[in-house]
Motif scaffolding. Sequence first.
Motif, PDB file in Angstrom:
ATOM      1  N   MET A   1       0.824  -1.209   0.000  1.00  0.00           N
ATOM      2  CA  MET A   1       0.000   0.000   0.000  1.00  0.00           C
ATOM      3  C   MET A   1       0.861   1.264   0.000  1.00  0.00           C
ATOM      4  N   LYS A   2       2.032   1.195   0.649  1.00  0.00           N
ATOM      5  CA  LYS A   2       2.916   2.357   0.654  1.00  0.00           C
ATOM      6  C   LYS A   2       3.342   2.722  -0.758  1.00  0.00           C
ATOM      7  N   GLU A   3       3.598   1.688  -1.575  1.00  0.00           N
ATOM      8  CA  GLU A   3       3.991   1.941  -2.957  1.00  0.00           C
ATOM      9  C   GLU A   3       2.856   2.618  -3.719  1.00  0.00           C
ATOM     10  N   VAL A   4       1.631   2.158  -3.471  1.00  0.00           N
ATOM     11  CA  VAL A   4       0.464   2.726  -4.151  1.00  0.00           C
ATOM     12  C   VAL A   4       0.289   4.192  -3.783  1.00  0.00           C
ATOM     13  N   LEU A   5       0.510   4.514  -2.515  1.00  0.00           N
ATOM     14  CA  LEU A   5       0.254   5.868  -2.034  1.00  0.00           C
ATOM     15  C   LEU A   5       1.404   6.831  -2.304  1.00  0.00           C
ATOM     16  N   ARG A   6       2.453   6.355  -2.932  1.00  0.00           N
ATOM     17  CA  ARG A   6       3.524   7.280  -3.295  1.00  0.00           C
ATOM     18  C   ARG A   6       3.083   8.242  -4.391  1.00  0.00           C
ATOM     19  N   ASN A   7       2.075   7.848  -5.139  1.00  0.00           N
ATOM     20  CA  ASN A   7       1.564   8.721  -6.191  1.00  0.00           C
ATOM     21  C   ASN A   7       0.736   9.846  -5.575  1.00  0.00           C
ATOM     22  N   PRO A   8       1.056  11.104  -5.864  1.00  0.00           N
ATOM     23  CA  PRO A   8       0.322  12.222  -5.244  1.00  0.00           C
ATOM     24  C   PRO A   8      -1.151  12.276  -5.631  1.00  0.00           C
ATOM     25  N   HIS A   9      -1.487  11.795  -6.840  1.00  0.00           N
ATOM     26  CA  HIS A   9      -2.892  11.784  -7.243  1.00  0.00           C
ATOM     27  C   HIS A   9      -3.706  10.833  -6.371  1.00  0.00           C
ATOM     28  N   ARG A  10      -3.144   9.674  -6.071  1.00  0.00           N
ATOM     29  CA  ARG A  10      -3.873   8.722  -5.233  1.00  0.00           C
ATOM     30  C   ARG A  10      -3.979   9.227  -3.792  1.00  0.00           C
ATOM     31  N   ARG A  12      -4.215  12.356  -3.008  1.00  0.00           N
ATOM     32  CA  ARG A  12      -5.228  13.412  -3.057  1.00  0.00           C
ATOM     33  C   ARG A  12      -6.634  12.827  -3.178  1.00  0.00           C
ATOM     34  N   ILE A  13      -6.781  11.752  -3.952  1.00  0.00           N
ATOM     35  CA  ILE A  13      -8.089  11.103  -4.086  1.00  0.00           C
ATOM     36  C   ILE A  13      -8.569  10.600  -2.728  1.00  0.00           C
ATOM     37  N   LEU A  14      -7.677   9.941  -2.008  1.00  0.00           N
ATOM     38  CA  LEU A  14      -8.045   9.423  -0.691  1.00  0.00           C
ATOM     39  C   LEU A  14      -8.388  10.567   0.257  1.00  0.00           C
ATOM     40  N   GLN A  15      -7.627  11.635   0.173  1.00  0.00           N
ATOM     41  CA  GLN A  15      -7.881  12.800   1.018  1.00  0.00           C
ATOM     42  C   GLN A  15      -9.244  13.417   0.700  1.00  0.00           C
ATOM     43  N   LEU A  16      -9.570  13.519  -0.575  1.00  0.00           N
ATOM     44  CA  LEU A  16     -10.863  14.077  -0.978  1.00  0.00           C
ATOM     45  C   LEU A  16     -12.017  13.223  -0.476  1.00  0.00           C
ATOM     46  N   LEU A  17     -11.878  11.913  -0.595  1.00  0.00           N
ATOM     47  CA  LEU A  17     -12.958  11.021  -0.178  1.00  0.00           C
ATOM     48  C   LEU A  17     -13.126  11.017   1.339  1.00  0.00           C
ATOM     49  N   VAL A  18     -12.027  11.161   2.068  1.00  0.00           N
ATOM     50  CA  VAL A  18     -12.127  11.232   3.532  1.00  0.00           C
ATOM     51  C   VAL A  18     -12.856  12.499   3.955  1.00  0.00           C
ATOM     52  N   SER A  19     -12.547  13.605   3.299  1.00  0.00           N
ATOM     53  CA  SER A  19     -13.117  14.893   3.712  1.00  0.00           C
ATOM     54  C   SER A  19     -14.522  15.127   3.172  1.00  0.00           C
ATOM     55  N   ARG A  20     -14.846  14.554   2.010  1.00  0.00           N
ATOM     56  CA  ARG A  20     -16.145  14.845   1.391  1.00  0.00           C
ATOM     57  C   ARG A  20     -17.100  13.656   1.352  1.00  0.00           C
ATOM     58  N   LYS A  21     -16.670  12.531   1.822  1.00  0.00           N
ATOM     59  CA  LYS A  21     -17.478  11.314   1.958  1.00  0.00           C
ATOM     60  C   LYS A  21     -17.709  10.601   0.633  1.00  0.00           C
ATOM     61  N   VAL A  22     -18.373  11.234  -0.341  1.00  0.00           N
ATOM     62  CA  VAL A  22     -18.602  10.587  -1.632  1.00  0.00           C
ATOM     63  C   VAL A  22     -18.344  11.577  -2.763  1.00  0.00           C
ATOM     64  N   LEU A  23     -17.790  11.051  -3.859  1.00  0.00           N
ATOM     65  CA  LEU A  23     -17.541  11.857  -5.053  1.00  0.00           C
ATOM     66  C   LEU A  23     -17.660  10.965  -6.281  1.00  0.00           C
ATOM     67  N   THR A  24     -18.061  11.549  -7.383  1.00  0.00           N
ATOM     68  CA  THR A  24     -18.057  10.820  -8.643  1.00  0.00           C
ATOM     69  C   THR A  24     -16.672  10.935  -9.276  1.00  0.00           C
ATOM     70  N   PRO A  25     -16.317  10.010 -10.165  1.00  0.00           N
ATOM     71  CA  PRO A  25     -15.023  10.128 -10.854  1.00  0.00           C
ATOM     72  C   PRO A  25     -14.875  11.455 -11.594  1.00  0.00           C
ATOM     73  N   LYS A  26     -15.978  11.965 -12.119  1.00  0.00           N
ATOM     74  CA  LYS A  26     -15.919  13.250 -12.821  1.00  0.00           C
ATOM     75  C   LYS A  26     -15.571  14.381 -11.859  1.00  0.00           C
ATOM     76  N   GLU A  27     -16.152  14.344 -10.660  1.00  0.00           N
ATOM     77  CA  GLU A  27     -15.852  15.375  -9.659  1.00  0.00           C
ATOM     78  C   GLU A  27     -14.402  15.287  -9.199  1.00  0.00           C
ATOM     79  N   ILE A  28     -13.918  14.057  -9.053  1.00  0.00           N
ATOM     80  CA  ILE A  28     -12.514  13.876  -8.664  1.00  0.00           C
ATOM     81  C   ILE A  28     -11.593  14.398  -9.760  1.00  0.00           C
ATOM     82  N   ALA A  29     -11.937  14.092 -11.007  1.00  0.00           N
ATOM     83  CA  ALA A  29     -11.127  14.549 -12.138  1.00  0.00           C
ATOM     84  C   ALA A  29     -11.071  16.072 -12.191  1.00  0.00           C
ATOM     85  N   LYS A  30     -12.196  16.713 -11.884  1.00  0.00           N
ATOM     86  CA  LYS A  30     -12.241  18.175 -11.889  1.00  0.00           C
ATOM     87  C   LYS A  30     -11.348  18.748 -10.795  1.00  0.00           C
TER      88      LYS A  30
END
Length: 245
Positions: A1-10, A12-30
């Motif tokens: 998992m550490k290797e997976v989380l070395r990517n800043p996009h991943r 940020r995705i995890l951070q967004l989902l923790v703070s906002r609960k649910v998001l669509t892929p389009k919202e994440i992409a934006k």
Amino acid sequence: MKEVLRNPHRQRILQLLVSRKVLTPKEIAKELKIGVPTVYYHLELLGDCVQKTSRGEYSVTEKGIEVYRSEIMNASSKSSGMPVLYSTISLLIARPFLAALLGLVAASLELAVCYRTGFIPFMLGYRPVLENSALPVYYAASIFLAFAVLEAASYALNRRLGGEVPLLTGVLLSRLPLMIVLVLALAPLDAPSVAIAVTAVSQLLSILVLSIFLSLSKGIRQEISIILGLVLLYLNLLVYSSVQL
């Protein structure tokens, strides 16, 4: 998992989902300013840290929250210059029995010193009184009020319950820096400005400890946790000033 989380996009995705609960892929992409197919790629690599809802939205799982706390937030703590404090509090949260025991010891010590000095506690401070027979009630009310404010604020941000026990422990242990004020009461200083400065520093240290507990127990970003701590300090000043009137 550490290797997976070395990517800043991943991260940020995890951070967004923790703070906002649910998001669509389009919202994440934006938010990330990347393509939707790329978002799907990162979501797939995050594995069981995320889950897809029936509406096609993505949310973070309990494992994802734990990974966020242990990997991403700890990494950010190292860059913020507080690795020792972060790692210590992380260790306490991982050992709830030890943390609860230390919290009870801290509470007992604070009550004893309050009895000795003739002070009653507020959320992030104390007030001198002539008679403190109701000290346990004041203390319990102060702890509950601080906990309730932070719990309500974290729920408003995340819309998710959990982490109440470590947060309550954090409220208890964060009062340790405040006891500097009580120590000064045992040996009063002739310089009021020094006493005021020491009080301010002790409150800031208390907010720092409390914000780390809040971040790790509720999955809230450190800067947001500090802001919530400052809000708590402001409420403390309001309560204190209203009592003084």
